[in-house]
Design a protein around this motif. Structure first.
Motif, PDB file in Angstrom:
ATOM      1  N   ALA A 214     -10.595 -34.307  36.630  1.00  0.00           N
ATOM      2  CA  ALA A 214     -11.328 -35.471  37.084  1.00  0.00           C
ATOM      3  C   ALA A 214     -12.233 -35.482  35.754  1.00  0.00           C
ATOM      4  O   ALA A 214     -12.850 -36.417  35.132  1.00  0.00           O
ATOM      5  N   MET A 215     -12.868 -34.167  35.394  1.00  0.00           N
ATOM      6  CA  MET A 215     -13.791 -34.120  34.417  1.00  0.00           C
ATOM      7  C   MET A 215     -13.174 -34.372  33.090  1.00  0.00           C
ATOM      8  O   MET A 215     -13.792 -35.337  32.108  1.00  0.00           O
ATOM      9  N   ASP A 216     -12.041 -34.009  32.744  1.00  0.00           N
ATOM     10  CA  ASP A 216     -11.224 -34.435  31.638  1.00  0.00           C
ATOM     11  C   ASP A 216     -10.972 -35.834  31.368  1.00  0.00           C
ATOM     12  O   ASP A 216     -11.148 -36.316  30.305  1.00  0.00           O
ATOM     13  N   ALA A 217     -10.890 -36.489  32.339  1.00  0.00           N
ATOM     14  CA  ALA A 217     -10.374 -37.814  32.613  1.00  0.00           C
ATOM     15  C   ALA A 217     -11.700 -38.609  32.166  1.00  0.00           C
ATOM     16  O   ALA A 217     -11.425 -39.603  31.401  1.00  0.00           O
ATOM     17  N   MET A 218     -12.863 -38.229  32.557  1.00  0.00           N
ATOM     18  CA  MET A 218     -14.172 -38.953  32.187  1.00  0.00           C
ATOM     19  C   MET A 218     -14.321 -38.799  30.549  1.00  0.00           C
ATOM     20  O   MET A 218     -14.450 -40.048  30.009  1.00  0.00           O
ATOM     21  N   PHE A 219     -13.940 -37.908  30.044  1.00  0.00           N
ATOM     22  CA  PHE A 219     -13.997 -37.795  28.618  1.00  0.00           C
ATOM     23  C   PHE A 219     -13.052 -38.600  27.836  1.00  0.00           C
ATOM     24  O   PHE A 219     -13.119 -39.050  26.588  1.00  0.00           O
ATOM     25  N   ASN A 220     -11.984 -38.252  28.516  1.00  0.00           N
ATOM     26  CA  ASN A 220     -10.863 -39.081  27.729  1.00  0.00           C
ATOM     27  C   ASN A 220     -11.030 -40.504  27.704  1.00  0.00           C
ATOM     28  O   ASN A 220     -10.615 -41.288  26.759  1.00  0.00           O
ATOM     29  N   ALA A 221     -11.422 -41.043  28.683  1.00  0.00           N
ATOM     30  CA  ALA A 221     -11.699 -42.404  28.871  1.00  0.00           C
ATOM     31  C   ALA A 221     -12.887 -42.836  27.986  1.00  0.00           C
ATOM     32  O   ALA A 221     -12.646 -43.979  27.305  1.00  0.00           O
ATOM     33  N   LYS A 222     -13.791 -42.065  27.992  1.00  0.00           N
ATOM     34  CA  LYS A 222     -14.993 -42.535  27.010  1.00  0.00           C
ATOM     35  C   LYS A 222     -14.523 -42.621  25.551  1.00  0.00           C
ATOM     36  O   LYS A 222     -14.902 -43.435  24.905  1.00  0.00           O
TER      37      LYS A 222
END
Length: 349
Positions: free
Chosen positions: A165-173
């Motif tokens: 989930a954490m990785d996903a946030m920064f990938n999306a940003k």
């Protein structure tokens, strides 16, 4: 940033990327003042999911023969656009495992709508995030049940869920998508330092937090002990005052104080075409397979409790609504039909 600055920045981003959608969204205040429903339509296209979360709201929905298809969504999109609606959210299940996800997104005509997706982030690689942005997605809501890694993983029954989930946030940003941290708050985990730490994390990284209060439905059906109380609600209000990025859907936003927004501000469509007043009220007010979206909205607006202003979330805070209506859904195939939930006196004459 203060709340208005955050809201203005979001609107400006949309104006630059989708000016036609922006033109529809800025009319929402005027429509709201006139009593014209402009709901965000959440679509649970499929309940397929890679995780087994303890609070899953889809756990109790009954299987039916006909399921949503991209052509159904294209028809829905056309109807929604003709009604001046402007926002879709794709949910599930887990959208990133839908085999026909691209077809789903295209069917909803993203050039005409602000597009959001709710995801656990497990499969949101950098490549996947860039692809979603190219397809017309605007925002990702990424679930984070707790700022404590162990607690989140236990709730998701997955040892790697937190880091994914954490990785996903920064990938999306990095892909240019707006990022919302979507967290479920119960009476048991509300007034904790961990929620404040999550708010600080979101504010530092230009994310926002969408606080979803627990409802006694789905896997938590009838478990009223998870519902927040007045002190929890006040804690959330004060946290919002300190960290404007932390938000509830009952809080005022964009110059509007709508309170609980069932029907007027939100609708949910199940995998089987049933339309409910929100994601958390498993009472069908119609089916897109049987009648027009306009007629379904009209029926929803004729039900008193969805038209009377409420500062409380009906399905998660209003004990009268919960005891009188939500309890009728317990131990039954979901969603129940509106005639099972509402009597003649519940309708506006």
């Amino acid at each position: 940033m203060q709340e208005k600055e955050i809201e203005d920045a979001k609107r400006e981003k949309l104006r630059q990327e989708k000016p036609a959608v922006y033109d529809k969204i800025i009319k929402i205040i005027e429509r709201h003042q006139k009593g014209i429903a402009t709901p965000i339509i959440d679509i649970a296209y499929s309940y397929a999911c890679n995780l087994k979360c303890q609070h899953c709201t889809a756990a109790r929905f009954a299987k039916k023969g006909r399921k949503l298809t991209p052509p159904d969504l294209k028809k829905l999109s056309d109807e929604a656009h003709s009604l001046g609606l402007c926002q879709f959210c794709i949910s599930g299940g887990e959208p990133l495992i839908f085999e026909d996800l691209d077809g789903v997104i295209l069917a909803l005509q993203p050039h005409k709508f602000h597009m959001t997706m709710s995801t656990n982030g497990h499969f949101l690689s950098k490549k996947a995030a860039r692809h979603l942005k190219a397809m017309g997605m605007d925002k990702l809501k990424i679930s984070l049940d707790d700022f404590d890694e162990k607690r989140h993983n236990e709730n998701r029954n997955s040892s790697g869920a937190y880091q994914k989930a954490m990785d996903a946030m920064f990938n999306a940003k990095k892909a240019g998508l707006s990022v919302v941290v979507q967290t479920v708050v119960t009476h048991q985990n509300c007034q904790t330092d961990r929620l404040i730490q999550m708010a600080e994390f979101a504010q530092k990284n230009d994310f926002t937090i969408d606080v979803l209060i627990a409802r006694a439905t789905g896997a938590w059906e009838g478990k009223h002990e998870v519902l927040i109380d007045k002190e929890d609600a006040e804690f959330l209000r004060k946290a919002h005052d300190q960290y404007p990025v932390l938000h509830r859907d009952t809080f005022p936003s964009y110059g509007m104080n709508k309170g609980c927004g069932c029907v007027d501000s939100t609708l949910h469509i199940t995998q089987y075409g049933d339309v409910t007043p929100c994601v958390y009220i498993p009472i069908s007010i119609g089916s897109i397979f049987k009648e027009s979206l306009a007629n379904i909205i009209k029926r929803g607006q004729s039900i008193k409790c969805f038209q009377e202003y409420s500062s409380l979330c009906l399905s998660g805070e209003d004990r009268n609504f919960i005891n009188k209506y939500m309890s009728k859904t317990y131990r039954k195939p979901l969603p129940i039909h509106w005639t099972e939930a509402f009597d003649k006196e519940d309708f506006i004459r």
